[in-house]
Design an enzyme around this catalytic site. Structure first.
Site, PDB file in Angstrom:
ATOM      1  N   TYR A 130       0.934  -1.376  -0.066  1.00  0.00           N
ATOM      2  CA  TYR A 130       0.086   0.033   0.061  1.00  0.00           C
ATOM      3  C   TYR A 130       0.905   1.270   0.062  1.00  0.00           C
ATOM      4  CZ  TYR A 130      -3.482   3.522   1.499  1.00  0.00           C
ATOM      5  OH  TYR A 130      -4.147   4.545   1.680  1.00  0.00           O
ATOM      6  N   ALA A 131       1.828   1.290   0.664  1.00  0.00           N
ATOM      7  CA  ALA A 131       2.856   2.366   0.878  1.00  0.00           C
ATOM      8  C   ALA A 131       3.397   2.362  -0.684  1.00  0.00           C
ATOM      9  CB  ALA A 131       3.626   2.423   1.876  1.00  0.00           C
TER      10      ALA A 131
END
Length: 310
Positions: free
Chosen positions: A160-161
């Site tokens: 996600y990051a």
């Protein structure tokens, strides 16, 4: 620049301008659509199903079918703007759609890495490419919804990051490419916001953990449990979605925007730390934070598995 024609019969709060918000079925997207509609914009609110459309439809909010990974949906949105019966210009594009599937880098299947990049990065680029001609004509604005994770990559949030780091970089390039055309590009970096996606992310992490091999459970189960417990506790005092949407609507319409805005006290605190502290010191701070957060409930024993789920 296209000058919208005014109709004296209109409500004085109505504008001859369109705004597009992707991922508008709930949470931040729905709240942003509502706030922009209250300002007088006609909002084209991206949803994926008929039931979601029924939920978001309201005065000033027109649901449109928009899965940003489906080219035909994006093409239909562009035609809807081009053929607007009132010849309204597109002034604002809020790229908000996203998914969050968290697990350790070693454990998360590549298919789920790719899925997150398809939605959280490539889908937004596809929408931008399709709608930039309209925004050039109106000298409009693009608001890309990033995350505190676009600056500080927490453990278990690698995929996600990664999508948010990439969106941050693409936004910087885009801002420098189109500023001479009169188009503004702004990034909003929310921290914790109380949304359905945020609430589900912990359950998804635990589901993936349940399918880990015995060796991966030995290596990562404590970290996953601590991360889920920490995030669950934090969401109890996170920013309400309505407040986040109102903030994004103001960012989308303020006359002289900054390149970036944080959203929430955690983002305002963590992002400067991540930028200015040495990486090893930041590692230590995050490790202490996870050690201090004990899971509220014992982890559910996972069945034996030969590897990560596919």
């Amino acid at each position: 620049m296209i000058r919208p024609r005014k109709d004296p019969r209109k409500n004085p709060r109505e504008l001859d301008e369109l705004a597009v918000v992707s991922g508008a079925s709930s949470g931040i997207g729905a709240a942003t659509a509502q706030a922009l509609a209250a300002m007088g914009y006609h909002v084209l609110a991206g949803v994926r199903t008929d039931s979601e459309a029924d939920t978001v439809r309201a005065d000033g909010i027109e649901p449109v079918t928009l899965d940003i990974t489906v080219p035909e949906h994006i093409q239909a949105l562009a035609r809807r703007i081009a053929d607007d019966p009132e010849r309204r210009v597109l002034r604002v594009l809020v790229n908000n759609a996203g998914i969050e599937i968290n697990a350790p880098v070693e454990v998360l299947p590549l298919a789920l890495w790719r899925e997150q990049f398809e939605v959280n990065l490539f889908g937004h680029i596809a929408v931008i490419q399709a709608l930039l001609p309209f925004l050039r004509r109106s000298r409009g604005r693009i608001v890309n919804i990033s995350s505190v994770g676009g600056v500080a990559a927490l453990p278990v949030f690698g995929a996600y990051a990664g999508t948010k780091f990439a969106l941050e970089a693409a936004s910087d390039s885009l801002r420098r490419e189109v500023s001479a055309h009169g188009v503004q590009v702004v990034v909003v970096q929310p921290g914790g916001v109380r949304t359905e996606m945020a609430a589900r992310s912990g359950d998804v992490s635990l589901e993936i953990a349940a399918g880990m091999s015995a060796e991966h459970r030995r290596l990562y189960s404590g970290l996953i449990d601590a991360t889920v417990s920490s995030n669950t506790a934090f969401l109890e005092r996170a920013v309400p979605a309505a407040k986040a949407g109102a903030r994004i609507a103001r960012v989308a319409t303020t006359p002289r925007p900054r390149a970036r805005y944080t959203l929430g006290t955690d983002a305002a605190f963590i992002i400067p730390l991540a930028r200015f502290l040495p990486a090893r010191l930041m590692d230590g701070i995050l490790a202490m934070s996870h050690r201090s957060r004990k899971p509220k409930t014992a982890p559910t024993p996972a069945p034996e598995s030969t590897g990560s789920p596919s």
